[in-house]
Write a protein that holds these residues in place. Structure first.
Motif, PDB file in Angstrom:
ATOM      1  N   LEU A  54      -2.310 -13.320  -5.187  1.00 15.04           N
ATOM      2  CA  LEU A  54      -1.880 -12.734  -4.161  1.00 15.04           C
ATOM      3  C   LEU A  54      -1.712 -11.290  -4.437  1.00 15.04           C
ATOM      4  O   LEU A  54      -1.641 -10.876  -5.362  1.00 15.04           O
ATOM      5  N   TYR A  58       3.512  -8.894  -3.055  1.00 20.23           N
ATOM      6  CA  TYR A  58       3.791 -10.136  -2.199  1.00 20.23           C
ATOM      7  C   TYR A  58       5.183 -10.531  -2.377  1.00 20.23           C
ATOM      8  O   TYR A  58       5.766 -10.572  -3.156  1.00 20.23           O
ATOM      9  N   PRO A  59       6.005 -10.768  -1.202  1.00 16.48           N
ATOM     10  CA  PRO A  59       5.474 -10.879   0.140  1.00 16.48           C
ATOM     11  C   PRO A  59       5.667  -9.409   0.997  1.00 16.48           C
ATOM     12  O   PRO A  59       5.393  -9.339   2.306  1.00 16.48           O
ATOM     13  N   VAL A  62       2.461  -7.304   2.509  1.00 15.81           N
ATOM     14  CA  VAL A  62       1.548  -8.008   3.633  1.00 15.81           C
ATOM     15  C   VAL A  62       2.529  -8.370   4.962  1.00 15.81           C
ATOM     16  O   VAL A  62       3.756  -8.198   4.771  1.00 15.81           O
ATOM     17  N   TYR A  66       0.902 -13.658   6.835  1.00 19.10           N
ATOM     18  CA  TYR A  66      -0.016 -13.709   5.678  1.00 19.10           C
ATOM     19  C   TYR A  66      -0.129 -15.184   5.221  1.00 19.10           C
ATOM     20  O   TYR A  66      -1.089 -15.775   5.082  1.00 19.10           O
ATOM     21  N   VAL A 203      -5.714  -6.598  -0.916  1.00 16.56           N
ATOM     22  CA  VAL A 203      -5.423  -7.898   0.011  1.00 16.56           C
ATOM     23  C   VAL A 203      -6.954  -8.497   0.049  1.00 16.56           C
ATOM     24  O   VAL A 203      -7.170  -9.796  -0.090  1.00 16.56           O
TER      25      VAL A 203
END
Length: 448
Positions: A54, A58-59, A62, A66, A203
């Motif tokens: 990941l 994250y999260p 993003v 996602y 990403v």
């Protein structure tokens, strides 16, 4: 465990994970609290997995869509890996692997023709459709995966038609290279949407790691399946049908999960009609699930945004009519017989100008192709213009266009404010404007 009454020296937190604090100990060292002893090992494994697969942060780093997108993308990649293995077995059998009568030269020529045809397909498709892939990334992503399934099906069938084997394999290679261009380009567009901290490379790299892991799992399953399906065509076709259905469904769910805040024509059309019919602008979360992913059979005008002048007018009189009552950074012309709208953009037109120009074209489309509901914003004026545009002789269309300019002057500021407040991005767009830009004489100057 230090006393709860001790004042912590500092606290720290990694992204959105649990916070921990540092407390002074009597011997002058620092003690850390916050990790539960029974879960340290589990959390370590989880953190290792997240750091490998990941994006960092994250999260928060993003977009919100996602995780749902990646889950379905993982499912479709696994299904595609299985069907790809079935196709590889069929192609190898077709080129003569295991057949003592076949020659290495024949198999090599077939493979070279397959690769060469694919290279031509890659160049042609990038030339013809490359500029359109950003605008409709979700539709092209779905198209690419559907075409990939068709190419795999052709490869599985190819050994059953030895006389046409080379032709079928070359056509399949042609399709697969189109898939490579469309899939790679749309994946880049979606990655740009998902990256929220200028971390597009991270990403993209983690997406590649996820896909590699899934392909590895698919490879292991394929090792179990291939001995079972060898020389059993019915089982091969059944497995292909099962995994292709899963692949298409997972792809549909994956692109449906994407919620893009940038306006393309389909999303702008939805937002504008929602504003005209219900007097408020939908949010991206409301509009994206309603964006068409497959060809529609509703009537639409063909809109050319950023058109050259000759598509708008053919005489000095028409040019003056196009400029009449128009102080905006675009000119617009309607051809009812051909069902087209041409929009010329002024040199230096901003993204908002482009959105306004496309909104004007879509307003004309709504008036010509849609029935106006009761209670529409500016309903009386819209109905009047609809009658004028649909029933006026060709020579009076320009006068009706001038009135649509006046209507849009009243509507667009409210519509633009609604777009901004709803969360749409307006400083850039995906409306697919061509590169033609015009400079024309301002209305307060005379043309010599």
């Amino acid at each position: 465990m230090p006393s709860l009454g001790v004042q912590p020296l500092c606290t720290e937190q990694y992204g959105s994970r649990g916070a921990r604090c540092y407390l002074p100990s009597p011997d002058g060292s620092l003690s850390r609290v916050g990790d539960e002893p029974g879960r340290v090992g589990w959390r370590s494994l989880k953190e290792i997995f997240m750091s490998v697969f990941l994006p960092q942060g994250y999260p928060e780093s993003v977009s919100q869509d996602y995780l749902s997108y990646q889950i379905w993308d993982t499912v479709q990649a696994f299904a595609s890996s299985i069907t790809g293995a079935l196709a590889t077995q069929a192609v190898l059998k077709g080129v003569g692997v295991g057949d003592q009568t076949s020659t290495v030269a024949a198999a090599t020529v077939t493979w070279i023709l397959k690769d060469g045809t694919g290279m031509l397909g890659r160049i042609l498709f990038a030339w013809m459709k490359g500029s359109k892939l950003d605008c409709d990334a979700k539709q092209w992503r779905l198209f690419a995966d559907g075409l990939n399934d068709l190419a795999i099906f052709m490869e599985i069938l190819a050994p059953a038609f030895p006389a046409c084997f080379t032709l079928i394999i070359c056509t399949s290679g042609f399709f697969k290279c189109i898939v490579g261009v469309a899939g790679g380009a749309t994946r880049a567009a979606l990655t740009m949407h998902q990256a929220r901290r200028d971390n597009m490379a991270d990403v993209s790299a983690k997406d590649g790691s996820q896909e590699t892991l899934v392909n590895l799992a698919g490879l292991l399953v394929s090792l179990l399946l291939i001995p079972l399906v060898t020389d059993r065509l019915q089982l091969t076709y059944a497995l292909y049908g099962l995994f292709t259905a899963l692949h298409l469904y997972a792809n549909y769910r994956a692109v449906r999960a994407v919620c893009m805040e940038t306006l393309n024509r389909a999303r702008l059309r939805l937002a504008l009609r929602h504003f005209l019919y219900q007097r408020w602008v939908p949010t991206p979360a409301h509009a994206n699930p309603r964006e068409p992913l497959l060809p529609e059979f509703q009537r639409h005008l063909r809109v050319t945004l950023g058109a050259p002048l000759h598509l708008l007018v053919s005489s000095m009189a028409e040019f003056q009519q196009a400029c009449e009552g128009n102080s905006r950074n675009y000119l617009i012309a309607l051809n009812r017989k051909a069902g087209t709208v041409a929009v010329a953009l002024r040199h230096g037109a901003s993204s908002v100008d482009t959105i306004q120009a496309c909104s004007h074209a879509l307003l004309l489309e709504t008036l010509l192709c849609q029935a106006l509901p009761a209670g529409a914003v500016e309903g009386e004026m819209l109905q009047k213009l609809q009658r004028q545009l649909c029933g006026a002789p060709d020579g009076e269309v320009w006068a009706a266009l001038t009135e649509t300019h006046q209507l849009l002057d009243r509507l667009f500021p409210r519509f633009l404010a609604g777009l901004v407040s709803a969360g749409w991005v307006t400083d850039r767009n995906l409306l697919g404007a061509e590169e033609w830009r015009l400079d024309w004489t301002p209305k307060d100057k005379k043309v010599l």
